[in-house]
Design a protein around this motif. Sequence first.
Motif, short mmCIF file in Angstrom:
data_model
loop_
_atom_site.label_atom_id
_atom_site.label_comp_id
_atom_site.label_asym_id
_atom_site.label_seq_id
_atom_site.Cartn_x
_atom_site.Cartn_y
_atom_site.Cartn_z
N UNK A 170 -17.05 -3.84 -2.63
CA UNK A 170 -15.90 -3.63 -3.51
C UNK A 170 -14.66 -3.16 -2.74
N UNK A 171 -14.88 -2.33 -1.72
CA UNK A 171 -13.75 -1.88 -0.91
C UNK A 171 -13.17 -3.03 -0.09
N UNK A 172 -14.04 -3.90 0.39
CA UNK A 172 -13.57 -5.06 1.14
C UNK A 172 -12.70 -5.97 0.27
N UNK A 173 -13.12 -6.20 -0.97
CA UNK A 173 -12.35 -7.06 -1.87
C UNK A 173 -10.98 -6.46 -2.19
N UNK A 174 -10.95 -5.16 -2.49
CA UNK A 174 -9.68 -4.49 -2.80
C UNK A 174 -8.76 -4.52 -1.59
N UNK A 175 -9.32 -4.26 -0.41
CA UNK A 175 -8.52 -4.27 0.81
C UNK A 175 -7.98 -5.66 1.12
#
Length: 252
Positions: free
Chosen positions: A34-39
């Motif tokens: 999820x952090x990868x997608x937001x970033x």
Amino acid sequence: MSEEFSELAADRQPEVKTPSFPPYSSPTSAVSAEETRILTEYIQQKNLFHVISRDESRRKTLLLKQFFKMKRHQQVVIISAGKLQAQITTEGKVATVGRNFVMLTDLKKRIWIPYEAIDSATIPFGFPTYSTPHQHHIYDNQLQQKLVLRFGATVAAKDSLIRQFFEETLHTNLSTWKGIWVEVDTAESSFFGKLKGASKTECVLKRFRKEHRIPIGEIRYMTTIGLFSQWKRFGKQVTTAFSRTIKRWRAW
């Protein structure tokens, strides 16, 4: 004896099938999914506005393109310039996001609108900001793995993936819809007929034995027309021609 037993056991062992697609070489990121997608989305937006700040002439095209990509298969409202400086409000689902145009669909027709003719675009009031993936998802459990390891062959095998990864221009998209009946609006007039072809410079419509060659750069709005609309337009033309003939007879 032991050697014969070992050979016999080796022959009876089941063959291990190697997977047709090897596993990923490494994780896509060191953080959670999820952090990868937001970033990733944050980086894309920062890059977009950085490009716009360097080249102001590309602002409108890049912003519209990014907006429609974010709203793919979702309902949007577009306000665009039509014939004789009139404004046209169009609502539909984003079907194709091209390099210089967007194509919307509704229950009855397809609509092509060049970015240059668009004044603004938004989502309808009361509609959710998410799409319904069950209507347009490509169900392939190994699609992500295929795209990573065999991108060219995977994308070339599906027209939907080609349109998603490689941005079409208006004339290349129209070339795939030859034979349909369309109506084209320019700044001065409207034309309708069967789409015969399209090139980098012009769009060709044919009605009976007459052809209309419309410059691609002058197209502001283009939509498909159904059978009823065709007969309605033909009837209007016949009525107009008949009334003109009657006026000539009376003038004699």
